[in-house]
Scaffold this motif. Sequence first.
Motif, PDB file in Angstrom:
ATOM      1  N   LYS A  66       0.043  -6.400 -11.795  1.00  0.00           N
ATOM      2  CA  LYS A  66      -1.135  -5.522 -11.872  1.00  0.00           C
ATOM      3  C   LYS A  66      -1.852  -5.566 -10.529  1.00  0.00           C
ATOM      4  O   LYS A  66      -1.898  -6.611  -9.881  1.00  0.00           O
ATOM      5  N   THR A  67      -2.376  -4.438 -10.113  1.00  0.00           N
ATOM      6  CA  THR A  67      -2.982  -4.400  -8.780  1.00  0.00           C
ATOM      7  C   THR A  67      -4.377  -3.792  -8.830  1.00  0.00           C
ATOM      8  O   THR A  67      -4.733  -3.084  -9.764  1.00  0.00           O
ATOM      9  N   ALA A  68      -5.163  -4.087  -7.790  1.00  0.00           N
ATOM     10  CA  ALA A  68      -6.485  -3.478  -7.634  1.00  0.00           C
ATOM     11  C   ALA A  68      -6.787  -3.413  -6.148  1.00  0.00           C
ATOM     12  O   ALA A  68      -6.242  -4.199  -5.357  1.00  0.00           O
ATOM     13  N   GLU A  69      -7.620  -2.458  -5.761  1.00  0.00           N
ATOM     14  CA  GLU A  69      -8.002  -2.350  -4.351  1.00  0.00           C
ATOM     15  C   GLU A  69      -9.514  -2.383  -4.245  1.00  0.00           C
ATOM     16  O   GLU A  69     -10.219  -1.759  -5.027  1.00  0.00           O
ATOM     17  N   ASP A  86     -16.379  -1.461   3.932  1.00  0.00           N
ATOM     18  CA  ASP A  86     -16.539  -0.961   5.290  1.00  0.00           C
ATOM     19  C   ASP A  86     -15.222  -0.430   5.858  1.00  0.00           C
ATOM     20  O   ASP A  86     -14.830  -0.762   6.982  1.00  0.00           O
ATOM     21  N   GLY A  87     -14.528   0.348   5.094  1.00  0.00           N
ATOM     22  CA  GLY A  87     -13.286   0.952   5.575  1.00  0.00           C
ATOM     23  C   GLY A  87     -12.090   0.024   5.508  1.00  0.00           C
ATOM     24  O   GLY A  87     -10.953   0.449   5.654  1.00  0.00           O
ATOM     25  N   GLU A  88     -12.322  -1.286   5.284  1.00  0.00           N
ATOM     26  CA  GLU A  88     -11.192  -2.212   5.173  1.00  0.00           C
ATOM     27  C   GLU A  88     -10.865  -2.410   3.706  1.00  0.00           C
ATOM     28  O   GLU A  88     -11.768  -2.554   2.878  1.00  0.00           O
ATOM     29  N   THR A  89      -9.571  -2.408   3.376  1.00  0.00           N
ATOM     30  CA  THR A  89      -9.186  -2.505   1.980  1.00  0.00           C
ATOM     31  C   THR A  89      -8.531  -3.863   1.700  1.00  0.00           C
ATOM     32  O   THR A  89      -7.626  -4.281   2.419  1.00  0.00           O
ATOM     33  N   ILE A  90      -9.036  -4.533   0.649  1.00  0.00           N
ATOM     34  CA  ILE A  90      -8.368  -5.748   0.167  1.00  0.00           C
ATOM     35  C   ILE A  90      -7.451  -5.316  -0.966  1.00  0.00           C
ATOM     36  O   ILE A  90      -7.898  -4.708  -1.948  1.00  0.00           O
ATOM     37  N   ARG A  91      -6.159  -5.610  -0.810  1.00  0.00           N
ATOM     38  CA  ARG A  91      -5.222  -5.285  -1.880  1.00  0.00           C
ATOM     39  C   ARG A  91      -4.969  -6.546  -2.693  1.00  0.00           C
ATOM     40  O   ARG A  91      -4.403  -7.508  -2.188  1.00  0.00           O
ATOM     41  N   ALA A  92      -5.397  -6.502  -3.954  1.00  0.00           N
ATOM     42  CA  ALA A  92      -5.245  -7.675  -4.820  1.00  0.00           C
ATOM     43  C   ALA A  92      -4.181  -7.399  -5.864  1.00  0.00           C
ATOM     44  O   ALA A  92      -3.961  -6.258  -6.244  1.00  0.00           O
ATOM     45  N   ASN A 109     -12.325 -16.264   4.705  1.00  0.00           N
ATOM     46  CA  ASN A 109     -12.094 -16.793   6.057  1.00  0.00           C
ATOM     47  C   ASN A 109     -10.718 -16.393   6.576  1.00  0.00           C
ATOM     48  O   ASN A 109     -10.571 -15.931   7.714  1.00  0.00           O
ATOM     49  N   CYS A 110      -9.694 -16.582   5.732  1.00  0.00           N
ATOM     50  CA  CYS A 110      -8.326 -16.232   6.124  1.00  0.00           C
ATOM     51  C   CYS A 110      -8.201 -14.732   6.374  1.00  0.00           C
ATOM     52  O   CYS A 110      -7.537 -14.291   7.305  1.00  0.00           O
ATOM     53  N   PHE A 111      -8.837 -13.943   5.491  1.00  0.00           N
ATOM     54  CA  PHE A 111      -8.744 -12.480   5.583  1.00  0.00           C
ATOM     55  C   PHE A 111      -9.316 -12.001   6.902  1.00  0.00           C
ATOM     56  O   PHE A 111      -8.738 -11.150   7.580  1.00  0.00           O
ATOM     57  N   LYS A 112     -10.467 -12.602   7.268  1.00  0.00           N
ATOM     58  CA  LYS A 112     -11.103 -12.205   8.526  1.00  0.00           C
ATOM     59  C   LYS A 112     -10.210 -12.544   9.708  1.00  0.00           C
ATOM     60  O   LYS A 112     -10.092 -11.786  10.666  1.00  0.00           O
ATOM     61  N   ARG A 113      -9.550 -13.714   9.636  1.00  0.00           N
ATOM     62  CA  ARG A 113      -8.717 -14.158  10.749  1.00  0.00           C
ATOM     63  C   ARG A 113      -7.295 -13.610  10.646  1.00  0.00           C
ATOM     64  O   ARG A 113      -6.487 -13.829  11.549  1.00  0.00           O
ATOM     65  N   THR A 146       7.582  -7.244   3.494  1.00  0.00           N
ATOM     66  CA  THR A 146       7.223  -5.930   2.960  1.00  0.00           C
ATOM     67  C   THR A 146       6.158  -6.025   1.877  1.00  0.00           C
ATOM     68  O   THR A 146       5.875  -5.037   1.193  1.00  0.00           O
ATOM     69  N   CYS A 147       5.578  -7.206   1.710  1.00  0.00           N
ATOM     70  CA  CYS A 147       4.583  -7.354   0.642  1.00  0.00           C
ATOM     71  C   CYS A 147       3.246  -6.787   1.108  1.00  0.00           C
ATOM     72  O   CYS A 147       2.694  -7.241   2.105  1.00  0.00           O
ATOM     73  N   PRO A 148       2.695  -5.788   0.397  1.00  0.00           N
ATOM     74  CA  PRO A 148       1.487  -5.117   0.884  1.00  0.00           C
ATOM     75  C   PRO A 148       0.191  -5.828   0.502  1.00  0.00           C
ATOM     76  O   PRO A 148      -0.882  -5.382   0.900  1.00  0.00           O
ATOM     77  N   TYR A 149       0.287  -6.912  -0.287  1.00  0.00           N
ATOM     78  CA  TYR A 149      -0.937  -7.456  -0.875  1.00  0.00           C
ATOM     79  C   TYR A 149      -1.589  -8.503   0.012  1.00  0.00           C
ATOM     80  O   TYR A 149      -0.937  -9.197   0.791  1.00  0.00           O
ATOM     81  N   ASP A 150      -2.933  -8.622  -0.133  1.00  0.00           N
ATOM     82  CA  ASP A 150      -3.681  -9.647   0.596  1.00  0.00           C
ATOM     83  C   ASP A 150      -3.932 -10.869  -0.271  1.00  0.00           C
ATOM     84  O   ASP A 150      -4.009 -11.987   0.220  1.00  0.00           O
TER      85      ASP A 150
END
Lengths: 486, 434
Positions: free
Chosen positions: A371-374, A378-384, A201-205, A404-408
């Motif tokens: 540690k990271t994962a992507e 649908d062309g949108e990337t969640i950065r974990a 929900n947060c990601f969409k908004r 500057t934090c790139p993560y979602d």
Amino acid sequence: MSGKTITRREFLRGGVCALFGAAAVSVFGKDFLSPETARASESASGVDTTSFSIARDVSKCIGCGKCVEMCSGRQGLDILKLAVRDGKPVSALKYAETLSESACIGCGQCARHCPSGAITVKDALSVVNAALNNANYQRVVWQFAPSAQHIIGEEFRVLTGADMSKKIASAVRKLGPRNLAFSTDFGADITIMEEATEFVNCFKRGEKKPFMTSCCPGWVNYVELTAPDMIPHLSSCKSPMEMLGALIKSYLPEKTGLSASEIFHVAVMPCTAKKYERAREEMTVDGVRAVDAVLTVTEFKNLLMSKGIDLASLPDGEYDSLFDGTSGAGRIFGATGGVCEAAMRTAYYLLTGQEPPTIEFTSLRGNDGVKTAEVTIDGETIRACAVNGIANVKDMIEDIRNGTCPYDFIEVMACRGGCSGGGGTPILFGDEGVRHRGLYQYDASSAVKSSHNNRTLSEIYAEYLSSPCSTVAETLLHTSYRSRKI
Amino acid sequence: MRRVFYIAALVCLLVATLSHVTALPVSAADGDAVILIDGKQASEYAEISKGAHTVAARSEAEIVCVAVYENGQFKAASFHAPLTYDFPDSGAEIALFCLDSAFRPLRDAVRVRQGAAFAKLVYSGAAVCYDLYNEDYPDFEDYTVRLKVVTDNGKIADIREIAGYRLNTQTPTNDVNAGLLADAAKTIPGVIITKQSANIAEADAVTGATCSSDAIARAVADALTHTPEPYEESSGEASAPIADGVYSGSAHCLTGYLNYMVDVDVTVKDGVVTEIQDRTLKTPMSSNDKVLYSVAWRSVSKGIAKAKMKADAFQSADGVTGATVSTAGINAAVRNALKTRSAATKESGDLYAPEGISLYARVYPVVAVKNNRIANIRIVPGKESDTEALEAFAGEIVASQSVAGLTWPDAIQDDAFSIANLTDQILYGKGVLK
């Protein structure tokens, strides 16, 4: 193990001690050995019991510095320091008089490594023993953390990481017919349903970026005590233990016709900060505490040993069926990166309606600091991202403050290795990976791999909670945070 | 109530004979041990090495021992204590000791006489050194003294190869014990040879090493009860002098809190120890020990370089007060290197030890890994662990290259589990064990 035979030397020594004791009583009077005097001298020496998680007795400190090495070294918390007293090094608090006035997050690593008993985990065994003997409780309900099920074997000569859940279920049966056993894996499944839904929900908004997990009570304490500006980023979800606890004190009574106060609920955790989390004001259901006692893995071992139960030699048993059908995703909560991996599996499903192409996010595994994962949908990337150890979160927080934090999605575990390296576990002499091994093996061999495929949970949602993040779920399963900045 | 203690017979062959000998009259003045053989005073008896005899003895503790003695060997025994005597749990042990001490001069005489036919004989014997009062030496543990007695025409000519071992093992005892035994070994053999008897008086014992002195005497007595071997010139003689080269040895530092292992390379040049080099592995040490060890190392290595000690006669170099254990460990490692004379080889592969910042395990492994395989596992033992059995167990791990599916041997199950589990824990993260 056979009983130790007394040797001649010990026999004589015992005799000498007994003689000395008798002599001391006759010379100094009865008070010399009375418990009242002992207690008075204890409080005079300054035992600090203000923390919910640990107790400090400086008079027992040998100045080895291991607690400081953990607290200010590995954990980077800077609560403890080595001071000099009477010309000898001694462990002391750096900026406060008592633990409750310090920014201690209760991770318990100091107590785990203290060799002399100067810092100890606060014992809940007496409460649990009293409950086991209290006939007013119709049910004593146990829940076992994912990692606890894989660590307890070490205390019973079973190699590190072996899955002991079936033995644990039998052990709880041995404690009496009133006892019920559940796995916190189920609580973890609920957490993923709630947390992934909230995140999606947060990601969409585009809100709460980055979204941070709240499973680890040490991390929550850190935010509230040291970095309250991170509170808006925290998930409102309770921890798995509290979520399952909330159901045990609401759904279970409804099913069994008992009242919530007739149920005593014990959680066996690898964690000492859980002892604080249990006592938080918010963690109640209709005024009844969701979790009545938290035992560490070590305390649970002590309980079994005191009852003469050898866990390793018990036959296999099964957990009770009310909260079963748990997933492998719930089990890997015990490893650093596990929450993140489990959340990504379900988030992908929630966003696309499909299972993710690869279920294993191997880049989130291991014992690295960050540690990271992507995940691309649908062309949108969640950065974990998974942060392993509270010392590594400082840079992350600075990045968030600077924008500057790139993560979602960020998972934070306060102890190195996640719950597997928690303050309530036996010391490990290498990489925590050896404990993760068992968790991931369980995940690989489990039939259900994602929380949204847990059928029992789906039924409970349909019957009781309606849907993730619904009003009922919000009341029972979510919480709020406040700044306690010191 | 009459307190009668029947101890399970040493070898229960002649129980029937016992029933009538229990009535043997044994009487003597307080404090004297009296031995009756078939009802007669031992001194009147010439030969008991052949045939079956009943023997009774009355010890200083007023315990009466009745035994059957056949062809020079004990076959069965029973013990009677006076009404007032309150046996501790270890009564059986004390009774056996009483019997042993009562018979000592007798056996001594018989065995020496037996050996008279040979010019020179070598007898091997052992005795356990039990120390009841060891508060001054917290590191003291009971240990076995083994030695060899050389007789010449029925007389004790020499006592040699006196060495202390951990109980029931071939592993040398710790350095404190070895030191005490060495003290006792300086004078006691001389006393025994002069007296021609293993019955040493209390005054003969070396002050501070009473127990070790007594153990030597009892080991001599024990040796004389065993079948002798012919004397060979080479036995016990010093072999060729130590050749030039670099030798390696190791020793355990038993700190009582966190034991660790010392490894040294010893350089010998022209028969003189010129230099030692530290190879102490990545074994975990407490921060305290690290300091003490480095101080002791500096002092001992300097001392060795200066003193130019003969390699054959190396005993120890002076260390630092306050770092006694580290000093003793380094010296023991040098001695071991010179004794075994194994050429220094760099341990192949990478070495791994438990890396927790604190280690409370009683025993732990140091694992050598080569080509992603376990090449070797060394055991760093605790105070009372059975090193031989554990090394055999570690051999199983090396052979199978896995810790899964092993069973813990009964006698050492806790220690064996520690070794297996710690090996698993330290190697998993390195990718050696899956």
